[in-house]
Design a protein around this motif. Structure first.
Motif, short mmCIF file in Angstrom:
data_model
loop_
_atom_site.label_atom_id
_atom_site.label_comp_id
_atom_site.label_asym_id
_atom_site.label_seq_id
_atom_site.Cartn_x
_atom_site.Cartn_y
_atom_site.Cartn_z
N LYS A 178 0.82 -1.21 0.00
CA LYS A 178 0.00 0.00 0.00
C LYS A 178 0.86 1.26 0.00
O LYS A 178 0.39 2.33 -0.38
N VAL A 179 2.11 1.12 0.43
CA VAL A 179 3.03 2.25 0.44
C VAL A 179 3.98 2.16 -0.75
O VAL A 179 4.16 3.14 -1.49
N GLN A 180 4.57 1.00 -0.96
CA GLN A 180 5.51 0.80 -2.06
C GLN A 180 4.75 0.13 -3.21
O GLN A 180 4.55 -1.10 -3.21
N VAL A 181 4.31 0.92 -4.16
CA VAL A 181 3.41 0.44 -5.21
C VAL A 181 4.23 -0.02 -6.42
O VAL A 181 4.99 0.77 -7.00
N ARG A 182 4.04 -1.25 -6.80
CA ARG A 182 4.80 -1.84 -7.91
C ARG A 182 4.38 -1.21 -9.24
O ARG A 182 3.20 -1.00 -9.51
N GLN A 183 5.37 -0.91 -10.06
CA GLN A 183 5.16 -0.37 -11.40
C GLN A 183 5.66 -1.38 -12.42
O GLN A 183 6.13 -2.46 -12.07
N ASP A 184 5.56 -1.02 -13.69
CA ASP A 184 6.13 -1.87 -14.73
C ASP A 184 7.64 -1.96 -14.54
O ASP A 184 8.29 -0.99 -14.13
N ASP A 185 8.21 -3.13 -14.85
CA ASP A 185 9.65 -3.29 -14.73
C ASP A 185 10.38 -2.33 -15.67
O ASP A 185 9.84 -1.91 -16.70
#
Length: 204
Positions: A126-133
């Motif tokens: 919820k804090v560290q939001v995954r993006q596209d590689d």
């Protein structure tokens, strides 16, 4: 039983019906080959002229101060000066952005597992939001997360790289109150691309 004359008339009628059907099919086929506007056959029309496509933008790797940690290195922007030096953790910045390179400790066997582990250790998804590689150094896949803590001063992007039995994190900060003026999102993307392109392992 039919008489010979009736059989002749029946055969003649069938032949006539076949001729009519064949004529209709031929007419229908000719219609599909014609240009609906000009009436010229489409098979004789010239092939369409290829439309040129835009080439991908070439990213120039950053060529500022060298940032060296065990197993890997990269370069900052020419405007960067050192702001942190903890031996294996090196940070550089200017008034608009900054970067920190550090080795990472992980026993995971894949980039995805490395990303999930790092996210768990840093306050969760919820804090560290995954993006596209992303890609670092032109050839190393890197996971990418954005810190969504809504810090009023910084937008923090972290990238994780694995190679052989080593791993590193690259943290890039966008100073939202930057001086002499804040970078736009597009300008910051250019900075990020340039920094990532400069990444190298000691085996490169």
């Amino acid at each position: 039983m039919m008489s010979r004359g009736e059989r002749v008339r029946l055969v003649a009628a069938c032949v006539g019906l076949v001729a009519v059907l064949a004529s209709g099919c031929q007419s229908s086929g000719e219609g599909t080959d014609a240009d609906p506007v000009g009436g010229s056959p489409t098979s004789s029309s010239a092939p369409p002229t290829p439309v040129p496509t835009a080439t991908s933008t070439v990213v120039e790797p950053a060529d500022g101060p060298r940032i060296k940690v065990p197993g890997a290195s990269m370069h900052g922007l020419a405007t960067y000066t050192r702001n942190s030096d903890f031996g294996i953790v090196q940070g550089f910045r200017d008034g608009q952005s900054g970067v920190t390179l550090a080795p990472a400790l992980t026993d995971t066997a894949s980039l995805d597992a490395f990303a999930k582990e790092w996210i768990r250790q840093h306050d969760g998804p919820k804090v560290q939001v995954r993006q596209d590689d992303a890609v670092a150094g032109g050839k190393y896949n890197a996971w990418h997360v954005v810190d969504e803590t809504s810090d009023p001063q910084y937008r923090v992007h972290t990238f994780g790289v694995m190679f052989l039995d080593s791993s590193w994190t690259i943290t890039i900060r966008h100073n939202l109150d930057g001086v002499p003026q804040p970078l736009t999102d597009d300008e910051m993307q250019g900075v990020t691309d340039s920094l990532l392109a400069s990444f190298k392992t000691d085996l490169d």
